[in-house]
Scaffold this motif. Structure first.
Motif, PDB file in Angstrom:
ATOM      1  N   ILE A  93       6.677  -1.949   6.544  1.00 31.62           N
ATOM      2  CA  ILE A  93       5.212  -1.805   6.535  1.00 31.62           C
ATOM      3  C   ILE A  93       4.541  -3.163   6.640  1.00 31.62           C
ATOM      4  CG2 ILE A  93       3.240  -1.099   5.121  1.00 31.62           C
ATOM      5  CD1 ILE A  93       5.034   1.141   4.018  1.00 31.62           C
ATOM      6  N   GLU A  94       5.027  -4.147   5.906  1.00 28.62           N
ATOM      7  CA  GLU A  94       4.452  -5.490   5.986  1.00 28.62           C
ATOM      8  C   GLU A  94       4.574  -6.058   7.397  1.00 28.62           C
ATOM      9  OE1 GLU A  94       6.354  -7.884   3.090  1.00 28.62           O
ATOM     10  OE2 GLU A  94       5.418  -6.885   1.358  1.00 28.62           O
TER      11      GLU A  94
ATOM     12  N   VAL B 186       1.978  -4.176   9.583  1.00 30.54           N
ATOM     13  CA  VAL B 186       0.617  -4.619   9.257  1.00 30.54           C
ATOM     14  C   VAL B 186       0.365  -6.005   9.853  1.00 30.54           C
ATOM     15  CG1 VAL B 186      -0.910  -5.321   7.373  1.00 30.54           C
ATOM     16  CG2 VAL B 186       0.401  -3.208   7.193  1.00 30.54           C
TER      17      VAL B 186
ATOM     18  N   GLU C 295      -2.615  -7.019  12.523  1.00 29.76           N
ATOM     19  CA  GLU C 295      -3.539  -8.147  12.372  1.00 29.76           C
ATOM     20  C   GLU C 295      -3.493  -9.056  13.597  1.00 29.76           C
ATOM     21  OE1 GLU C 295      -2.147  -9.863   8.774  1.00 29.76           O
ATOM     22  OE2 GLU C 295      -3.221  -8.437   7.464  1.00 29.76           O
TER      23      GLU C 295
ATOM     24  N   GLY D 225       3.893   3.171  13.210  1.00 31.27           N
ATOM     25  CA  GLY D 225       3.168   1.918  13.033  1.00 31.27           C
ATOM     26  C   GLY D 225       2.758   1.280  14.343  1.00 31.27           C
TER      27      GLY D 225
ATOM     28  N   PRO E  74      -5.727  -2.853   9.945  1.00 35.05           N
ATOM     29  CA  PRO E  74      -4.466  -3.173   9.269  1.00 35.05           C
ATOM     30  C   PRO E  74      -4.338  -2.602   7.855  1.00 35.05           C
ATOM     31  CG  PRO E  74      -5.286  -5.090  10.438  1.00 35.05           C
ATOM     32  CD  PRO E  74      -6.351  -4.045  10.543  1.00 35.05           C
ATOM     33  N   ARG E  75      -5.389  -2.716   7.042  1.00 34.09           N
ATOM     34  CA  ARG E  75      -5.276  -2.244   5.668  1.00 34.09           C
ATOM     35  C   ARG E  75      -5.083  -0.735   5.622  1.00 34.09           C
ATOM     36  NH1 ARG E  75      -8.522  -0.055   2.015  1.00 34.09           N
ATOM     37  NH2 ARG E  75     -10.334  -0.212   3.382  1.00 34.09           N
TER      38      ARG E  75
ATOM     39  N   LEU F 211      -3.878   1.084   7.985  1.00 32.12           N
ATOM     40  CA  LEU F 211      -2.568   1.376   8.550  1.00 32.12           C
ATOM     41  C   LEU F 211      -1.486   1.243   7.487  1.00 32.12           C
ATOM     42  CD1 LEU F 211      -0.566   1.933  10.809  1.00 32.12           C
ATOM     43  CD2 LEU F 211      -0.705  -0.485  11.451  1.00 32.12           C
ATOM     44  N   GLY F 212      -1.587   0.187   6.673  1.00 31.70           N
ATOM     45  CA  GLY F 212      -0.623   0.003   5.597  1.00 31.70           C
ATOM     46  C   GLY F 212      -0.644   1.158   4.625  1.00 31.70           C
TER      47      GLY F 212
END
Length: 270
Positions: A78-79, A82, A86, A224, A234-235, A237-238
């Motif tokens: 996930i990171e 994200v 971005e 993703g 991005p937020r 999506l996370g």
């Protein structure tokens, strides 16, 4: 590396050896070459016979992975996604080509390259879903191979016992030797049961579980990157991807992330 398989197998065999020692028997009475060669050799042989040579080589290639068990944690996936979101919002989708060159995962690399090439979202989803389905079939071949050997091994052990008992019946004129010979005859059945339940079936189940985790990872990546292509924030999506993770796993990952953040703050304060 997840040592669960190694630990489990060692504890299982250790329990058997502990029982043998506590009973006052000798391990040498179980480590007989003839029944072990029959059980292991014939089990592998009929495993090969039940499929194709390609299946056998796929299973051998996958065997080290059953003991290493390396699977990327969902939170790390996930990171990564994200971060891609971005990058896409700040530099555009063409920047995904540079990101594709920087990643080692072939699945993610192809997905990012297709995004940079302007592939339609629906077509990209079909392409990625087909790749996931193909990977699932390939991974399950190895799991099925070892699970099938787990089914054959006990029966092969019984065959070895029957062969040995036939030899015992040929020597009824020597009563003093009947006891050791009968005991040796049942060693084949023992190794058939041990190899099936301590080796082949656990390895098959382990490979099947690792295959499921890998498919979950690839599915997470697919959703993703498709969201990145669609321009998701991005937020959000996370949060959406975290909602796809089972509750226990997500809580564990969040706790690990929080602990990591606390450690970093303590180091900065020091």
């Amino acid at each position: 590396m997840d040592p669960a398989t190694i630990i489990g197998i060692l504890l299982a065999f250790g329990s058997v050896f502990a029982m043998v020692s506590l009973e006052g028997a000798h391990l040498s009475s179980l480590l007989l070459p003839a029944p072990m060669i029959l059980v292991f050799g014939a089990t592998i042989a009929v495993g090969i016979a039940s499929g194709t040579l390609k299946d056998f080589f796929v299973a051998i290639k996958a065997l080290p992975g059953a003991f290493r068990g390396k699977v990327q944690p969902p939170e790390q996936v996930i990171e990564q996604v994200v971060g891609l979101a971005e990058k896409a919002r700040s530099s555009g989708l063409l920047a995904m080509e540079q990101e594709a060159d920087a990643v080692d995962d072939p699945f993610l690399k192809r997905a990012l390259q297709n995004i940079a090439d302007g592939t339609d979202g629906d077509e990209l989803r079909v392409l990625l879903e087909d790749e996931i389905a193909t990977r699932s079939k390939s991974d399950r071949v190895a799991a099925k191979f070892f699970s099938s050997m787990g089914g054959y091994a006990p029966t092969i052990g019984i065959i070895g016992t029957v062969v040995s008992l036939t030899h015992v019946l040929e020597n009824l004129a020597e009563p003093a030797e009947l006891g050791p010979m009968i005991a040796s005859a049942f060693v084949a059945t023992l190794w058939g049961l041990l190899s099936a339940n301590f080796l082949w079936l656990p390895i098959g189940s382990r490979l099947r579980r690792l295959a499921d985790l890998e498919i979950e990872r690839m599915t997470l990546l697919m959703e993703g990157v498709l969201a990145v292509q669609a321009g998701s924030q991005p937020r959000l999506l996370g949060e959406r991807l975290r909602a796809m993770i089972p509750a226990g796993t997500a809580a564990k990952n969040e706790k690990a992330k929080a602990d990591k953040g606390k450690d970093a703050k303590l180091k900065e304060a020091a």
